[in-house]
Write an enzyme that holds these catalytic residues in place. Structure first.
Site, mmCIF file in Angstrom:
data_model
loop_
_atom_site.group_PDB
_atom_site.id
_atom_site.type_symbol
_atom_site.label_atom_id
_atom_site.label_comp_id
_atom_site.label_asym_id
_atom_site.label_seq_id
_atom_site.Cartn_x
_atom_site.Cartn_y
_atom_site.Cartn_z
ATOM 1 N N CYS A 65 35.724 46.337 40.883
ATOM 2 C CA CYS A 65 34.264 46.288 40.908
ATOM 3 C C CYS A 65 33.736 45.816 39.561
ATOM 4 O O CYS A 65 34.356 46.034 38.521
ATOM 5 C CB CYS A 65 33.742 47.692 41.231
ATOM 6 S SG CYS A 65 31.947 47.876 41.166
ATOM 7 N N SER A 76 31.447 47.067 37.896
ATOM 8 C CA SER A 76 31.158 48.193 36.991
ATOM 9 C C SER A 76 32.328 48.429 36.039
ATOM 10 O O SER A 76 32.126 48.769 34.870
ATOM 11 C CB SER A 76 30.861 49.465 37.787
ATOM 12 O OG SER A 76 29.689 49.303 38.538
ATOM 13 N N HIS A 81 32.162 45.757 33.298
ATOM 14 C CA HIS A 81 31.154 46.007 32.261
ATOM 15 C C HIS A 81 31.782 46.715 31.051
ATOM 16 O O HIS A 81 31.439 46.431 29.907
ATOM 17 C CB HIS A 81 30.009 46.869 32.800
ATOM 18 C CG HIS A 81 29.058 46.138 33.709
ATOM 19 N ND1 HIS A 81 28.548 44.900 33.397
ATOM 20 C CD2 HIS A 81 28.517 46.481 34.907
ATOM 21 C CE1 HIS A 81 27.722 44.518 34.379
ATOM 22 N NE2 HIS A 81 27.698 45.456 35.308
ATOM 23 N N HIS A 92 37.285 52.977 40.226
ATOM 24 C CA HIS A 92 36.481 54.055 40.831
ATOM 25 C C HIS A 92 36.241 53.799 42.306
ATOM 26 O O HIS A 92 35.328 54.365 42.887
ATOM 27 C CB HIS A 92 35.146 54.156 40.079
ATOM 28 C CG HIS A 92 34.353 52.883 40.164
ATOM 29 N ND1 HIS A 92 34.596 51.807 39.356
ATOM 30 C CD2 HIS A 92 33.372 52.500 40.999
ATOM 31 C CE1 HIS A 92 33.787 50.821 39.685
ATOM 32 N NE2 HIS A 92 33.028 51.217 40.692
ATOM 33 N N CYS A 97 32.966 52.603 46.767
ATOM 34 C CA CYS A 97 31.845 52.192 45.907
ATOM 35 C C CYS A 97 30.983 51.097 46.522
ATOM 36 O O CYS A 97 29.827 51.323 46.842
ATOM 37 C CB CYS A 97 32.329 51.742 44.527
ATOM 38 S SG CYS A 97 30.979 51.073 43.521
HETATM 39 P P1 PAD Z 1 30.077 40.718 41.445
HETATM 40 O O1 PAD Z 1 30.497 40.073 40.182
HETATM 41 O O2 PAD Z 1 30.991 40.749 42.601
HETATM 42 O O3 PAD Z 1 28.676 40.119 41.939
HETATM 43 C C1 PAD Z 1 27.650 39.682 41.095
HETATM 44 C C2 PAD Z 1 27.104 38.406 41.702
HETATM 45 O O4 PAD Z 1 25.985 37.966 40.958
HETATM 46 C C3 PAD Z 1 28.112 37.256 41.703
HETATM 47 O O5 PAD Z 1 28.230 36.745 43.003
HETATM 48 C C4 PAD Z 1 27.509 36.254 40.732
HETATM 49 O O6 PAD Z 1 27.817 34.917 41.088
HETATM 50 C C5 PAD Z 1 26.031 36.553 40.896
HETATM 51 N N1 PAD Z 1 25.186 36.112 39.783
HETATM 52 C C6 PAD Z 1 25.447 36.182 38.451
HETATM 53 N N2 PAD Z 1 24.385 35.690 37.757
HETATM 54 C C7 PAD Z 1 23.452 35.332 38.666
HETATM 55 C C8 PAD Z 1 22.132 34.796 38.563
HETATM 56 N N3 PAD Z 1 21.560 34.540 37.389
HETATM 57 N N4 PAD Z 1 21.443 34.560 39.702
HETATM 58 C C9 PAD Z 1 21.979 34.828 40.930
HETATM 59 N N5 PAD Z 1 23.234 35.346 41.069
HETATM 60 C C10 PAD Z 1 23.953 35.586 39.954
HETATM 61 O O7 PAD Z 1 29.683 42.224 41.011
HETATM 62 P P2 PAD Z 1 29.556 43.514 41.971
HETATM 63 O O8 PAD Z 1 28.958 43.103 43.247
HETATM 64 O O9 PAD Z 1 30.843 44.265 41.919
HETATM 65 O O10 PAD Z 1 28.503 44.372 41.116
HETATM 66 C C11 PAD Z 1 27.159 43.896 40.963
HETATM 67 C C12 PAD Z 1 26.394 44.827 40.042
HETATM 68 O O11 PAD Z 1 26.194 46.081 40.694
HETATM 69 C C13 PAD Z 1 27.119 45.137 38.729
HETATM 70 O O12 PAD Z 1 26.176 45.207 37.671
HETATM 71 C C14 PAD Z 1 27.704 46.499 39.005
HETATM 72 O O13 PAD Z 1 27.972 47.223 37.821
HETATM 73 C C15 PAD Z 1 26.590 47.121 39.814
HETATM 74 C C16 PAD Z 1 26.976 48.315 40.621
HETATM 75 N N6 PAD Z 1 26.089 49.330 40.697
HETATM 76 C C17 PAD Z 1 26.375 50.441 41.401
HETATM 77 C C18 PAD Z 1 25.321 51.501 41.485
HETATM 78 O O14 PAD Z 1 25.625 52.644 41.837
HETATM 79 N N7 PAD Z 1 24.081 51.168 41.157
HETATM 80 C C19 PAD Z 1 27.579 50.588 42.077
HETATM 81 C C20 PAD Z 1 28.466 49.530 42.025
HETATM 82 C C21 PAD Z 1 28.187 48.392 41.286
HETATM 83 ZN ZN ZN Z 2 31.747 50.096 41.708
#
Ligand code: PAD
Ligand code: ZN
Length: 362
Positions: A38, A40, A43, A59, A164
């Site tokens: 993921c 996260s 990061h 996670h 997650c």
């Molecule tokens: P990912 O890298 O699979 O997806 C992110 C997407 O964003 C990719 O498809 C990128 O191409 C796209 N992207 C990047 N920059 C841009 C832009 N400027 N405009 C449009 N698209 C863009 O990541 P993920 O899906 O695993 O995680 C996404 C976020 O969610 C990340 O910050 C993660 O830490 C967060 C998250 N939050 C929680 C929560 O509980 N809030 C849980 C899990 C993940």
């Molecule tokens: Zn996650």
């Protein structure tokens, strides 16, 4: 056991043998089957966020209970489980009011188990845990409260994603925003979590589901998950296209699923009067968001969202039932499977935008 250790940010993970102590009171030893990769976790590897190190990240995992510590009543050896990155104690003021994703117990787990010590070590060096889980290892000792028992006919490698990305994305739509049928929804960032926002919007009966990303491949995935319109933010004007698609009205809901303040602003700008923006992405520590309050004045709502506002022990089995009934896509989310020895390649693929979600299979 073999695990992947982050010794410091900006350095690759080191895959090596670690010692894992047996579970103490109210802890459980789980033999992991798979772990999702993921953003996260990434990061922390990229220094966006700080964590006690060295640490075994990961996670989003599932497996089988191998051994239970003293006092454990929830699970038995042999139980199939998904791991929740927020333990739910069932007793704190958040749990009793149905806000289990905000359970107090998550704050007792920063780098350690609930008693403040670690079960992971390399020789004399203590290795930290991540959210009490550390799924980038063949085994994990986790709090009993982090376990979610699941049906045994569900494939354990697939349902790791229920730890997650799936509850976060689907839950952001169903629980956090409570999207209504017929709504228009913008999803900015259609990666592993964003695709689950897209399929959550399908489940909620949204009419227009507008996927926004900068990678063409990601947009193709979004179409497969039920997006009705696609916008490539690298080449197209997002606001203008949303205006066209919604016949000038703009969207009822926008979800930011990247972790960028610019994208949060962009998400807000795509909403109509009275519209709701949900921030799912995790921004770098210290980031600041500046908005014109006039914009909120028109009944707009800006919301945060952790873990899709879910109750792990209720929502995860429900999501697995939906998957088993072919109403929720998991197989299509997994675009690559890696061995733990190749975990750095898995993170490079995530960073480069080459995968929807990848898993480490043990
Ligand atoms: P990912 O890298 O699979 O997806 C992110 C997407 O964003 C990719 O498809 C990128 O191409 C796209 N992207 C990047 N920059 C841009 C832009 N400027 N405009 C449009 N698209 C863009 O990541 P993920 O899906 O695993 O995680 C996404 C976020 O969610 C990340 O910050 C993660 O830490 C967060 C998250 N939050 C929680 C929560 O509980 N809030 C849980 C899990 C993940
Ligand atoms: Zn996650």
């Amino acid at each position: 056991m073999k695990a992947a250790v982050l010794y410091e940010a900006f350095k690759p993970l080191v895959v090596e043998d670690l010692e894992l102590e047996r579970p103490k009171e109210h802890e459980v030893l789980v033999k992991l089957t798979a772990s999702g990769v993921c953003h996260s976790d990434l990061h922390y590897m990229k220094g966006d966020r700080e964590h006690p190190m060295p640490v075994v990240l990961g996670h989003e995992g599932a497996g089988i209970v191998e051994e239970i510590g003293p006092g454990v009543t929830y699970a038995q050896p042999g139980d199939h489980v998904v791991l929740s990155f927020v333990p739910t104690c069932g007793k704190c003021s958040y749990c009793v009011k149905g806000r289990q994703n905000l359970c107090e117990a998550r704050y007792g787990l920063r780098g350690n188990m609930q008693d403040g010590t670690t079960r992971l070590r390399k020789g004399s060096q203590e290795i930290h845990h991540f959210n009490g889980l550390s799924t980038f290892g063949e085994y994990a000792v986790v709090p009993e409260d982090s376990l979610v028992k699941i049906r045994e006919d569900a494939p354990l490698d697939r349902v790791a994603l229920i730890g997650c990305g799936v509850p976060t994305g689907v839950g952001a739509v169903i629980n956090t925003a409570k999207v209504r049928p017929g709504s228009s929804v913008v999803v900015i960032g259609t990666g592993g979590v964003g695709l689950n926002v897209v399929q959550g919007a399908v489940l909620a009966g949204a009419e227009a589901i507008i996927g926004v990303d900068i990678h063409g491949g990601k947009l193709e995935h979004a179409l497969q998950f039920g997006a009705t319109h696609l916008i490539n933010a690298a080449t197209e004007d997002v606001m203008e296209k949303v205006r066209d698609i919604t016949r000038g009205e703009m969207a009822d809901y926008a979800f930011e699923v990247i972790g960028s303040t610019e994208a949060i602003k962009q998400a807000m700008m795509t909403t109509k009067r009275g519209g709701t923006t949900v921030v799912v992405g995790v921004t770098p520590a210290g980031a600041e968001l500046t908005i014109d309050p006039d914009f909120l004045h028109l009944d707009r709502v800006l919301m945060g969202c952790t873990y899709g506002s879910c109750y792990p022990r209720a929502d995860m089995p429900m999501l697995i039932d939906l998957y088993m009934a072919r109403r929720l896509k998991l197989d299509e989310l997994i675009s690559a499977t890696f061995k733990i020895d190749d975990i750095n390649t898995a993170f490079e693929a995530l960073d480069q935008g080459e995968v929807a979600r990848s898993i480490i299979r043990y």
